[in-house]
Write a protein that holds these residues in place. Structure first.
Motif, PDB file in Angstrom:
ATOM      1  N   GLU A  34       0.815  -1.215   0.000  1.00  0.00           N
ATOM      2  CA  GLU A  34       0.000   0.000   0.000  1.00  0.00           C
ATOM      3  C   GLU A  34       0.847   1.263   0.000  1.00  0.00           C
ATOM      4  O   GLU A  34       0.454   2.274  -0.565  1.00  0.00           O
ATOM      5  CB  GLU A  34      -0.939  -0.008   1.206  1.00  0.00           C
ATOM      6  N   GLY A  35       1.989   1.220   0.642  1.00  0.00           N
ATOM      7  CA  GLY A  35       2.822   2.408   0.710  1.00  0.00           C
ATOM      8  C   GLY A  35       3.978   2.408  -0.270  1.00  0.00           C
ATOM      9  O   GLY A  35       4.907   3.209  -0.145  1.00  0.00           O
ATOM     10  N   VAL A  36       3.939   1.508  -1.271  1.00  0.00           N
ATOM     11  CA  VAL A  36       5.031   1.363  -2.232  1.00  0.00           C
ATOM     12  C   VAL A  36       4.695   2.099  -3.527  1.00  0.00           C
ATOM     13  O   VAL A  36       3.590   1.974  -4.062  1.00  0.00           O
ATOM     14  CB  VAL A  36       5.307  -0.128  -2.523  1.00  0.00           C
ATOM     15  N   VAL A  37       5.635   2.865  -4.016  1.00  0.00           N
ATOM     16  CA  VAL A  37       5.480   3.606  -5.269  1.00  0.00           C
ATOM     17  C   VAL A  37       5.821   2.689  -6.434  1.00  0.00           C
ATOM     18  O   VAL A  37       6.871   2.037  -6.443  1.00  0.00           O
ATOM     19  CB  VAL A  37       6.406   4.839  -5.284  1.00  0.00           C
ATOM     20  N   ARG A  38       4.958   2.642  -7.441  1.00  0.00           N
ATOM     21  CA  ARG A  38       5.173   1.822  -8.636  1.00  0.00           C
ATOM     22  C   ARG A  38       5.647   2.740  -9.762  1.00  0.00           C
ATOM     23  O   ARG A  38       4.913   3.634 -10.181  1.00  0.00           O
ATOM     24  CB  ARG A  38       3.885   1.105  -9.028  1.00  0.00           C
ATOM     25  N   ALA A  39       6.873   2.513 -10.257  1.00  0.00           N
ATOM     26  CA  ALA A  39       7.472   3.425 -11.235  1.00  0.00           C
ATOM     27  C   ALA A  39       8.016   2.651 -12.431  1.00  0.00           C
ATOM     28  O   ALA A  39       8.456   1.506 -12.308  1.00  0.00           O
ATOM     29  CB  ALA A  39       8.596   4.235 -10.586  1.00  0.00           C
ATOM     30  N   SER A  40       7.983   3.291 -13.608  1.00  0.00           N
ATOM     31  CA  SER A  40       8.521   2.659 -14.820  1.00  0.00           C
ATOM     32  C   SER A  40      10.044   2.688 -14.780  1.00  0.00           C
ATOM     33  O   SER A  40      10.667   3.567 -14.186  1.00  0.00           O
ATOM     34  CB  SER A  40       8.002   3.374 -16.063  1.00  0.00           C
ATOM     35  N   TRP A  41      10.645   1.737 -15.494  1.00  0.00           N
ATOM     36  CA  TRP A  41      12.100   1.554 -15.410  1.00  0.00           C
ATOM     37  C   TRP A  41      12.564   0.740 -16.609  1.00  0.00           C
ATOM     38  O   TRP A  41      11.746   0.237 -17.391  1.00  0.00           O
ATOM     39  CB  TRP A  41      12.427   0.836 -14.102  1.00  0.00           C
ATOM     40  N   GLY A  42      13.869   0.623 -16.776  1.00  0.00           N
ATOM     41  CA  GLY A  42      14.467  -0.258 -17.772  1.00  0.00           C
ATOM     42  C   GLY A  42      15.651  -0.969 -17.155  1.00  0.00           C
ATOM     43  O   GLY A  42      16.333  -0.424 -16.281  1.00  0.00           O
ATOM     44  N   ASP A  43      15.903  -2.198 -17.574  1.00  0.00           N
ATOM     45  CA  ASP A  43      17.033  -2.955 -17.023  1.00  0.00           C
ATOM     46  C   ASP A  43      18.342  -2.207 -17.246  1.00  0.00           C
ATOM     47  O   ASP A  43      18.600  -1.700 -18.343  1.00  0.00           O
ATOM     48  CB  ASP A  43      17.140  -4.316 -17.697  1.00  0.00           C
ATOM     49  N   ASN A 241       8.037   7.154   1.780  1.00  0.00           N
ATOM     50  CA  ASN A 241       7.155   6.060   1.399  1.00  0.00           C
ATOM     51  C   ASN A 241       7.761   4.758   1.901  1.00  0.00           C
ATOM     52  O   ASN A 241       8.868   4.743   2.431  1.00  0.00           O
ATOM     53  CB  ASN A 241       6.956   6.029  -0.120  1.00  0.00           C
ATOM     54  N   GLU A 242       7.035   3.652   1.732  1.00  0.00           N
ATOM     55  CA  GLU A 242       7.529   2.374   2.232  1.00  0.00           C
ATOM     56  C   GLU A 242       8.551   1.737   1.300  1.00  0.00           C
ATOM     57  O   GLU A 242       9.318   0.862   1.727  1.00  0.00           O
ATOM     58  CB  GLU A 242       6.358   1.410   2.441  1.00  0.00           C
ATOM     59  N   ILE A 540       8.320  11.161  -2.594  1.00  0.00           N
ATOM     60  CA  ILE A 540       6.976  10.791  -3.039  1.00  0.00           C
ATOM     61  C   ILE A 540       6.195  10.159  -1.883  1.00  0.00           C
ATOM     62  O   ILE A 540       6.702   9.281  -1.181  1.00  0.00           O
ATOM     63  CB  ILE A 540       7.049   9.817  -4.226  1.00  0.00           C
ATOM     64  N   THR A 541       4.984  10.608  -1.706  1.00  0.00           N
ATOM     65  CA  THR A 541       4.110  10.034  -0.686  1.00  0.00           C
ATOM     66  C   THR A 541       2.963   9.295  -1.369  1.00  0.00           C
ATOM     67  O   THR A 541       2.529   9.657  -2.463  1.00  0.00           O
ATOM     68  CB  THR A 541       3.538  11.111   0.240  1.00  0.00           C
ATOM     69  N   VAL A 542       2.496   8.240  -0.715  1.00  0.00           N
ATOM     70  CA  VAL A 542       1.398   7.430  -1.238  1.00  0.00           C
ATOM     71  C   VAL A 542       0.137   7.774  -0.465  1.00  0.00           C
ATOM     72  O   VAL A 542       0.123   7.750   0.767  1.00  0.00           O
ATOM     73  CB  VAL A 542       1.709   5.929  -1.117  1.00  0.00           C
TER      74      VAL A 542
END
Length: 543
Positions: A34-43, A241-242, A540-542
């Motif tokens: 719930e407290g985790v930010v989901r972000a786009s990325w590349g290897d 954030n978590e 960043i806060t969730v």
């Protein structure tokens, strides 16, 4: 972007925990807390060693899991003390570094002066094949641990210019005065390393241990990396954030769709086709701001057909055949600005940016372009290719437009052909292996906000990010003189003199300065980009 990428070991098995969420396009976005930010990325291209990572995706992670002597203000880019309590010098050559108390790595071991000295010695040593070794060249004894002559063996294991004084103090002696050297120490190559790295490097690479606001929990290459908050972190930029789940995307359009659907929280690569709609699509949750990024194309000067005065005329002609104004307006809206030098406007005039320094080569002039290419003997082999990865950055669109511009000028639909490479990692591997035969993208995101960083790593002889293989004695001499100049204003002027050499030789064609653009979901707040165009994840806060 962000550096070059010479020798690097392939990533070993780095999956620590099997992950539930794939993150490569769609789904319900499950798997993140719930407290985790989901972000786009590349290897990233290489394993996440501080001295072996100098591209954007790996750099994002290192910035999250390490804190160095300096850090760069997220708003201004100004270098400020982080782990350093003080960095003192009387002669701009010998620096005494004192560390703050109370810092530990996430494995519970203390961060000491030896943590920095051992890491820097490791990074500099030729036998360790670290792509960022070049950043230690200013320290006395570098030539002994990293000889310049091909095939030569190191004559020492450690830099003679590094000395541990006590647990919190070490001394650095440079080979010559470099007044701006402390300002470079926020770059991740200068991060400390724990004893665990040296006792079992393979295990450390599977789950890196740092001293930053986050720690790595798991990495599934091609899928995602999970990081959690470092609860014991003593720095001022502690995570709010978590944690962060970095999800691998091979298409920024897919990432943008997932953001709109609520399956992703942050993307920092808005597709070019969406920039005009992003503000309304995202309900104002769109960021567009100047960043320390320049896009260029360069040439494989290690190939005979691109060497000599005739080839220089062809390069100049190709540059003048690219309609930068039209491309930035039609494809990128107000997120790109045609480049007229090799730095970035974020430096400001006092920092070395000079509008128009490039001169004639950066102006669209079809007639002059045709004349120069003809005088230079025509395109090598009758045509030229333009290569880049196409998984991020909307690069396919501008490559098509640039080749079309060249083809129109030369009245030949086959004069320029696009050579798309599927992923950034594959693209970098081809460049590192010197397999380029025509033009290729060589964009640059600054490592630290100094004019020196836009010039020396990319164009100095044998520099770490000198992908073209460019070498010019006059350029090198001016760079050396600039580094040795104690007065910052005078140093900047010397760097600008060196930049004038680039304007004559044209090893790379400035295309445009790039804004940072990002979007975020209703699920998160306090999202902003730093001057490097990277999200400030810790803030960043969730909701």
């Amino acid at each position: 972007m962000r550096g070059a990428r010479r020798v690097g070991r392939a990533v070993a098995s780095v999956t620590v925990i099997a992950l539930a969420a794939a993150g490569c396009g769609g789904g319900d976005g499950g798997g993140a807390g719930e407290g985790v930010v989901r972000a786009s990325w590349g290897d990233p291209q290489n394993p996440l060693e501080p001295a072996n990572t100098n591209e954007v995706q790996g750099g994002k992670v290192l910035d999250m899991i390490f804190t160095g002597l300096k850090e760069y203000d997220p708003e201004t880019g100004e270098a400020r003390d982080a782990m350093a309590e003080s960095i003192e010098t009387d002669d701009q050559r010998t620096f005494t570094v004192t560390l703050k108390e109370g810092w530990e790595f996430t494995d519970g071991t203390p961060v000491t002066a030896a943590s920095f000295v051992d890491a820097w010695n490791y990074g500099a040593n030729l036998e360790n094949n670290q792509v960022n070794a070049y950043f230690f060249q200013f320290i006395e004894g570098y030539d002994a641990v990293h000889p310049a002559d091909e095939g030569a063996e190191p004559t020492a294991d450690e830099l003679s210019g590094l000395e541990v004084v006590d647990d919190r103090t070490f001394r650095v002696t440079l080979s010559e005065p470099f007044s701006l050297w402390p300002e470079t120490l926020g770059y991740t190559a200068y991060s400390p390393l724990p004893e665990a790295f040296f006792t079992d490097r393979d295990a450390w690479l599977e789950q890196p241990v740092g001293n930053g606001p986050y720690q790595v929990d798991s990495y599934n290459r091609g899928s995602s990396m999970r990081l959690s908050r470092n609860e014991e972190y003593p720095g001022e930029d502690e995570a709010r954030n978590e944690g962060v789940e970095l999800r691998v995307y091979t298409s920024n359009n897919t990432a943008y769709t997932d953001l709109q659907a609520g399956n992703l929280d942050v993307i920092d690569d808005i597709p070019a086709s969406q920039v005009r709609n992003a503000e309304s699509d995202l309900g104002g949750r769109y960021i567009n701001q100047p960043a320390g990024i320049i896009q260029t194309v360069t040439f494989p000067l290690y190939q005979e057909e691109w060497q000599g005065e005739d080839a220089a005329k062809v390069r100049r002609g190709l540059s003048m055949a690219i309609n930068r104004e039209e491309i930035t307006a039609q494809i990128y809206g107000d997120t790109r600005t045609p480049a007229t030098d090799w730095t970035s406007p974020v430096l400001g005039e006092e920092g070395g940016y000079e509008e128009g320094l490039c001169g004639e080569p950066c102006r669209y002039d079809p007639e002059r372009a045709r004349q120069l290419i003809e005088e230079g003997g025509g395109l090598p082999g009758g045509s030229v290719t333009l290569t880049s990865n196409v998984d991020t950055g909307s690069h396919r669109q501008w490559m098509d437009a640039a080749c079309n511009s060249i083809n129109n000028v030369l009245d030949d639909n086959n004069a320029c052909r696009v050579n798309p490479v599927a992923t950034f990692a594959e693209f970098r591997e081809q460049i590192s292996a010197d397999r380029m035969t025509g033009m290729f993208r060589a964009g640059w995101q600054m490592d630290y906000p100094l004019i020196q960083n836009f010039l020396q790593p990319l164009y100095y002889t044998d520099a770490s990010s000198n992908d073209a293989g460019y070498s010019d004695a006059e350029f090198d001499r001016l760079i050396d003189e600039a580094n040795a100049t104690a007065d910052e204003e005078q140093a900047v002027e010397k760097f600008k003199e060196a930049e004038q050499v680039l304007a004559q030789d044209l090893p790379a064609l400035p295309l445009w300065y790039q804004n940072g653009s990002a979007g975020y979901s209703e699920r998160v707040d306090n999202v902003r980009l730093n001057p490097f165009s990277v999200p400030v994840y810790s803030e960043i806060t969730v909701n």
